[in-house]
Design an enzyme around this catalytic site. Structure first.
Site, PDB file in Angstrom:
ATOM      1  N   ARG A  16       0.804  -1.220   0.000  1.00  0.00           N
ATOM      2  CA  ARG A  16       0.000   0.000   0.000  1.00  0.00           C
ATOM      3  C   ARG A  16       0.845   1.282   0.000  1.00  0.00           C
ATOM      4  O   ARG A  16       0.433   2.294  -0.570  1.00  0.00           O
ATOM      5  CB  ARG A  16      -0.951   0.004   1.201  1.00  0.00           C
ATOM      6  CG  ARG A  16      -1.995  -1.098   1.111  1.00  0.00           C
ATOM      7  CD  ARG A  16      -3.078  -0.910   2.129  1.00  0.00           C
ATOM      8  NE  ARG A  16      -4.087  -1.958   2.009  1.00  0.00           N
ATOM      9  CZ  ARG A  16      -5.251  -1.939   2.650  1.00  0.00           C
ATOM     10  NH1 ARG A  16      -5.553  -0.917   3.432  1.00  0.00           N
ATOM     11  NH2 ARG A  16      -6.111  -2.920   2.498  1.00  0.00           N
TER      12      ARG A  16
ATOM     13  N   ASP B 135     -15.710   9.631   8.290  1.00  0.00           N
ATOM     14  CA  ASP B 135     -14.609   8.676   8.135  1.00  0.00           C
ATOM     15  C   ASP B 135     -13.310   9.443   8.307  1.00  0.00           C
ATOM     16  O   ASP B 135     -13.264  10.662   8.094  1.00  0.00           O
ATOM     17  CB  ASP B 135     -14.660   7.999   6.763  1.00  0.00           C
ATOM     18  CG  ASP B 135     -13.906   6.676   6.747  1.00  0.00           C
ATOM     19  OD1 ASP B 135     -14.560   5.623   6.873  1.00  0.00           O
ATOM     20  OD2 ASP B 135     -12.667   6.691   6.633  1.00  0.00           O
TER      21      ASP B 135
END
Length: 294
Positions: free
Chosen positions: A62, A162
């Site tokens: 990632r 979020d």
């Protein structure tokens, strides 16, 4: 997955069985134990996420794209950039390591319970139902809640929050590939979505009737201070607390208890049962808890 795995070397294209060991060795050599330890410390500090030692290759996969985007040759240089005062890379670092698996009406039993709650509110002619999706990812959960409110003709509102600003952009747009909504019943698709045409062929967009019910904002659940909020009737916090340690879970649960009206619902993930440890909650369904007391 938010990011694709690195492309295997051309020489190994005909030997899939060799691909995984080579990638694992590559990850271990490029992401040192020291750098991986720093990553674990930083993501715990910034987002409260506890990465297990087994996540080293996931971290490599990632973050390597962030190295390329920044033109950096080593993870050490990249992590120094993340830690720099006022760094604009810190947000991208958190975004890259945040898991964002979601779907419309995921874990449908929660939405069945929400519908029951909404119908009861309509029958009682009570106040609008206030709902909060506290880790909303790309927004499918928020829009699913809004669909339930509309289908039950229950006045209400939905807040989606979020920590990841990238997924919030998708959530707020309310535009998805058609395959993301393909599992929904045809009646739901017609009632709640607009189909794209021309350059937007293959996309669907949430109808304006739903958009008036929702709003979005960034929030780190680990922040010591949250923006002033009124009490909610329903809080969704699913499949995120499992990444926090027990002490953080305990504090978060106490904050949810303060923000839930008596009789309000807290929905958690299929592998989570942390509300059962709090005297202010009682189980009222599968991974669903009712706020009891004041």
């Amino acid at each position: 997955m938010k990011l694709q795995s690195p492309r295997p070397p051309e020489a190994n294209a005909r030997h899939p069985a060799l691909e995984l060991p080579l990638l694992l060795a590559d990850a271990a050599s490029m992401l040192s134990e020291r750098d991986f330890s720093t990553v674990r410390q930083l993501i715990a500090q910034y987002a409260g996420i506890k990465l297990s030692p087994q996540k080293r290759n996931m971290v490599y996969n990632r973050l390597q794209r962030r190295l390329r985007a920044r033109g950096l040759a080593s993870f050490g240089d990249y992590l120094a950039l993340v830690q720099r005062d006022g760094s604009d890379e810190r947000e991208a670092f958190v975004n890259a390591l945040t898991t964002n698996l979601t779907a419309f009406f995921r874990e449908p039993h929660h939405f069945d319970l929400l519908a029951e709650h909404a119908r009861a509110r309509v029958q009682q002619r009570g106040a609008p139902l206030r709902c909060w999706s506290s880790a909303c990812s790309t927004g499918e959960e928020v829009w699913s809640i809004a669909m339930v409110l509309r289908e039950t003709q229950c006045p209400g509102s939905v807040l989606g929050t979020d920590i990841d600003t990238d997924v919030l952009q998708t959530a707020q747009s309310g535009i998805y590939r058609m395959d993301r909504a393909a599992s929904l019943a045809p009646e739901r698709l017609r009632k709640h979505f607009l189909r794209g045409s021309g350059a937007n062929e293959g996309l669907v967009s949430m109808r304006p009737e739903l958009r008036t019910l929702v709003r979005f904002g960034q929030l780190n659940l680990q922040s010591p201070v949250w923006p002033a909020q009124e009490r909610y009737d329903v809080i969704f916090c699913r499949n995120v607390v499992i990444y926090f340690d027990r002490e953080v879970q305990k504090k978060l649960l106490a904050r949810f208890a303060d923000l839930l009206a008596p009789g309000g619902l807290l929905m958690v993930g299929h592998s989570e049962s942390f509300p059962s440890t709090h005297a202010g909650f009682r189980s009222c369904g599968r991974t669903a808890y009712e706020r009891v007391g004041a």
